[in-house]
Each structure stands twice: as structure tokens, then as C-alpha cells.
Design a protein around this motif. Structure first.
Motif, PDB file in Angstrom:
ATOM      1  N   LEU A 277       0.822  -1.195   0.000  1.00 42.06           N
ATOM      2  CA  LEU A 277       0.000   0.000   0.000  1.00 42.06           C
ATOM      3  C   LEU A 277       0.864   1.255   0.000  1.00 42.06           C
ATOM      4  O   LEU A 277       1.832   1.344   0.741  1.00 42.06           O
ATOM      5  CB  LEU A 277      -0.919   0.039   1.231  1.00 42.06           C
ATOM      6  N   GLY A 278       0.455   2.237  -0.809  1.00 50.16           N
ATOM      7  CA  GLY A 278       1.136   3.522  -0.838  1.00 50.16           C
ATOM      8  C   GLY A 278       0.324   4.652  -0.255  1.00 50.16           C
ATOM      9  O   GLY A 278       0.854   5.736  -0.027  1.00 50.16           O
ATOM     10  N   GLU A 279      -0.981   4.392  -0.011  1.00 55.26           N
ATOM     11  CA  GLU A 279      -1.838   5.477   0.482  1.00 55.26           C
ATOM     12  C   GLU A 279      -3.000   4.920   1.283  1.00 55.26           C
ATOM     13  O   GLU A 279      -3.567   3.874   0.948  1.00 55.26           O
ATOM     14  CB  GLU A 279      -2.391   6.300  -0.692  1.00 55.26           C
ATOM     15  N   LEU A 280      -3.356   5.647   2.331  1.00 56.13           N
ATOM     16  CA  LEU A 280      -4.615   5.483   3.044  1.00 56.13           C
ATOM     17  C   LEU A 280      -5.328   6.820   2.995  1.00 56.13           C
ATOM     18  O   LEU A 280      -4.768   7.847   3.413  1.00 56.13           O
ATOM     19  CB  LEU A 280      -4.380   5.077   4.499  1.00 56.13           C
ATOM     20  N   GLY A 281      -6.550   6.858   2.469  1.00 56.87           N
ATOM     21  CA  GLY A 281      -7.299   8.099   2.348  1.00 56.87           C
ATOM     22  C   GLY A 281      -8.692   7.970   2.930  1.00 56.87           C
ATOM     23  O   GLY A 281      -9.292   6.888   2.917  1.00 56.87           O
ATOM     24  N   ILE A 282      -9.209   9.081   3.429  1.00 58.19           N
ATOM     25  CA  ILE A 282     -10.543   9.124   4.022  1.00 58.19           C
ATOM     26  C   ILE A 282     -11.354  10.180   3.285  1.00 58.19           C
ATOM     27  O   ILE A 282     -11.002  11.360   3.284  1.00 58.19           O
ATOM     28  CB  ILE A 282     -10.465   9.448   5.525  1.00 58.19           C
TER      29      ILE A 282
END
Length: 363
Positions: A277-282
Motif C-alpha cells: 500500500l502507498g496510500e490510506l485516504g478518508i
């Protein structure tokens, strides 16, 4: 010209990219978006900037990809030089056929992405924005009438972005100092990751228009658990349904999909970084209230979380931490509206789409 088009152009020029006198401005837009390009050319003329329109169509790109030999792909030096000379880059999406490239070999697409990566990296250092023109093909993809889609797009774009920034900053202040984040949705998603030392970014339409998310980068080796993405993933015109990833030590060790699993497999095989994973977004833009098969909007949708396999976004990686390196970056969405929660360092901060700083939150 629809006055909302001029307003769209003004938001791009004033808020997102701050176009000034003497700027070399690249506008990458399809012919269907000519009205928005025209409005931006007028603004550039008013300000003494130097616009250039790159108007490649997806049909032309498809023809090239079918004819080309993937083993011969190299970084096009003329395109790289053009990007090096630019001050501002505006990418405008708009389609007459959103599935135009659906018959291009996914492995060939991955090879093309690798060859063009230096151009992408150069672009990331410019004042840039990606946005959407409400074209008929995108309306059809969203299963909406063109007029209804226009209203949807402009409602998501023409916002009080200062107010949106302040709203989102409340989540930034929760996530920015955090160590561990856990995402749970139903009985199909339970995944944890460390974000320790990685900054959280507040997207309020400077790089993406519309904006409406907060995002950070997981530590590449920290992701553990299983996640099922209950919204479709569309990549190069192919729809992946029911994508499921299982992580151990940060790496995807098992995966499946209800539809187009081979496309998901090709994405994961792009390079080693594509399995992390390169990103966690909300997502926090509640004017985006429906799924439209357009990740520029869908990832910002209220009551969602998205995770991206592949490349980390540079400014979300702390100086002491490792960035995930990959030629790809593909966002995938989890619906957090029901039977779900986000937990930060052991404390629930969102349940069933309501944040702890909002009325109606039940921890």
C-alpha cells in the motif's frame, strides 16, 4: 458558454494552480473539454501566461498502444523536456467513451507507465491539478443524464474550499500524530497499518479538483489483515469487482476478484511495490454522494475509505521513513457507511460514516 465553466476555470487558476504572469501552462485535455480549455486560455491571456493545449484522445492512445511493442517503450525525451519547461500543469478529464482502452493489454499498460514515470515525477514538482469536465461519456458511465451529471460535477467543485479545509483539518489533527490505524467494515475487511512519522495531507482542491479527503502513507511493511473493496475498481477501461487483498508483513500474499481478476493480478505484478500500500485516504466531500466510476470523485465521497496499491505520495512520507516505490498507484474504495469503524491508536474516531467531531457520533 455555461457560466459554471468560467467559474471552474477561475477555481483552477486562482485556487488550485495560482496562474501568474509569465507562467508556462500545459493544459492536457481531450477535445470534448474545449469549453473549459477556452476559458483557461482566456484567463492565461488576461494574466500574461503562456498556455499550450495537449489534446490527445483515448482513441489515439488506444491506437498507439495496440501498434506499439512494449519492449521498445522508452521515456519520450521531448515530452520530458516540455514538462521540465512548464510552471503549471492542468490535467482535464473528459470522455466520449470511458472504456476506449479496455482491450489494451494490461501488461503493456504497466510497461508504458514505467517508461513515462520520469515525466510523472517531473510533473509532481510543478503547480498542478487534475480535474473533470462533465462530458457525456462520463455522465453515461455514472448512469446519469448529462444535465444531472453537470449539476453533480459543479456542486462538487464550486465549494467554499476554506470551510472544507477547516472541516477536514479536524481529521488531520487526529491522524497526523497517530501510530496505528485499523479499518473494519462488515465481516470482510479488518486491516491494520502503521502511519507513525508520516504526515497527513489535507486535500482541499489544490491538486485535485474536486478535493475532499485527508490522506497519508502506511509504512510499507506494516500492513496486516484482509480488505475487500466493495466499490468497483476501473483501470484502463476494465472494471474489477469484489477485489480482495490479504496482507502479511505489508505485502499482498493472496488476492481475488469476482470480475477481471486477471487485471488485478497484472496490476499487482507491475513491480514489487505494487504489492504494497502507498496510500490510506478518508473521503470527506459530502457533495459527492454517489459512486460514479470516476476515482477523482469517488475517492472523495463521504463515508468511504480508500487504499492505493503502489507508489507513495512523496509529501506523505516522513523524512525518517521509507516510501513505497512503484510505477503504479491504483485507488480502491471501501464503503464505511454501515457496520464499520475507523480506529486510531485504539480509539474509534468514525463509526458508520460519522466522525467523532460531528453530531450523532456514537463511539
Amino acid at each position: 458558454m455555461d457560466p459554471r465553466v468560467r467559474k471552474h476555470a477561475e477555481i483552477i487558476a486562482d485556487h488550485s494552480t495560482r496562474i501568474e504572469e509569465g507562467d508556462n501552462v500545459i493544459l492536457n485535455a481531450p477535445p470534448v473539454a474545449e469549453d473549459l480549455v477556452t476559458a483557461l486560455f482566456a484567463i492565461c491571456g488576461e494574466r500574461g501566461a503562456n498556455p499550450q493545449w495537449l489534446g490527445q484522445t483515448t482513441a489515439a492512445h488506444r491506437a498507439f498502444m495496440h501498434a506499439a511493442d512494449a519492449d521498445q517503450f522508452e521515456t519520450p525525451e521531448h515530452a520530458l523536456a516540455q514538462m521540465e519547461a512548464a510552471d503549471v500543469y492542468v490535467s482535464i478529464r473528459g470522455d466520449t467513451n470511458t472504456r476506449q482502452t479496455s482491450d489494451v493489454d494490461p501488461e503493456k499498460t504497466a510497461a508504458y507507465s514505467k517508461a513515462h514515470r520520469p515525466i510523472f515525477e517531473e510533473r509532481m514538482g510543478k503547480r498542478w491539478v487534475g480535474t473533470q469536465y462533465p462530458a457525456p461519456g462520463n455522465a453515461q458511465e455514472a448512469e446519469m443524464a448529462t444535465e444531472a451529471y453537470e449539476n453533480f460535477v459543479y456542486a462538487a467543485i464550486d465549494k467554499d474550499w476554506d470551510q472544507q479545509r477547516e472541516h477536514q483539518q479536524q481529521m488531520v489533527e487526529i491522524l497526523d500524530p497517530a501510530d496505528e490505524v485499523r479499518i473494519v467494515s462488515g465481516d470482510t475487511t479488518d486491516v491494520t497499518m502503521s502511519v507513525a512519522g508520516n504526515p497527513t495531507a489535507n486535500d482541499y482542491a489544490e491538486l485535485n479538483l474536486p478535493g475532499g479527503e485527508v490522506y497519508t502513507a502506511p509504512l510499507p511493511e506494516s500492513v496486516e489483515g484482509e480488505v475487500t473493496f466493495d466499490k468497483p475498481v476501473v483501470n484502463q477501461g476494465r472494471e474489477i469487482l469484489g477485489a480482495r487483498l490479504v496482507f502479511e508483513g505489508g505485502e499482498v500474499v493472496d488476492h481475488s476478484a469476482e470480475k477481471n481478476e486477471a487485471v488485478l493480478t497484472a496490476l499487482l505484478n507491475t513491480d514489487d511495490g505494487a504489492r504494497r500500500l502507498g496510500e490510506l485516504g478518508i473521503g470527506m466531500n459530502r457533495d459527492i454522494d454517489r459512486f460514479t466510476y470516476n476515482m477523482l470523485f469517488d475517492e472523495k465521497m463521504g463515508d468511504t475509505v480508500h487504499m492505493a496499491i503502489g507508489r507513495s505520495i512523496p509529501w506523505t512520507v516522513g523524512e525518517e521513513n521509507e516510501a513505497n516505490d512503484s510505477a503504479t498507484h491504483v485507488d480502491m474504495i471501501v464503503d464505511m457507511g454501515e457496520d464499520s469503524f475507523i480506529e486510531v491508536d485504539g480509539e474509534v474516531v468514525q463509526r458508520d460514516g460519522t466522525f467523532r467531531f460531528e453530531d450523532g457520533f456514537e463511539g
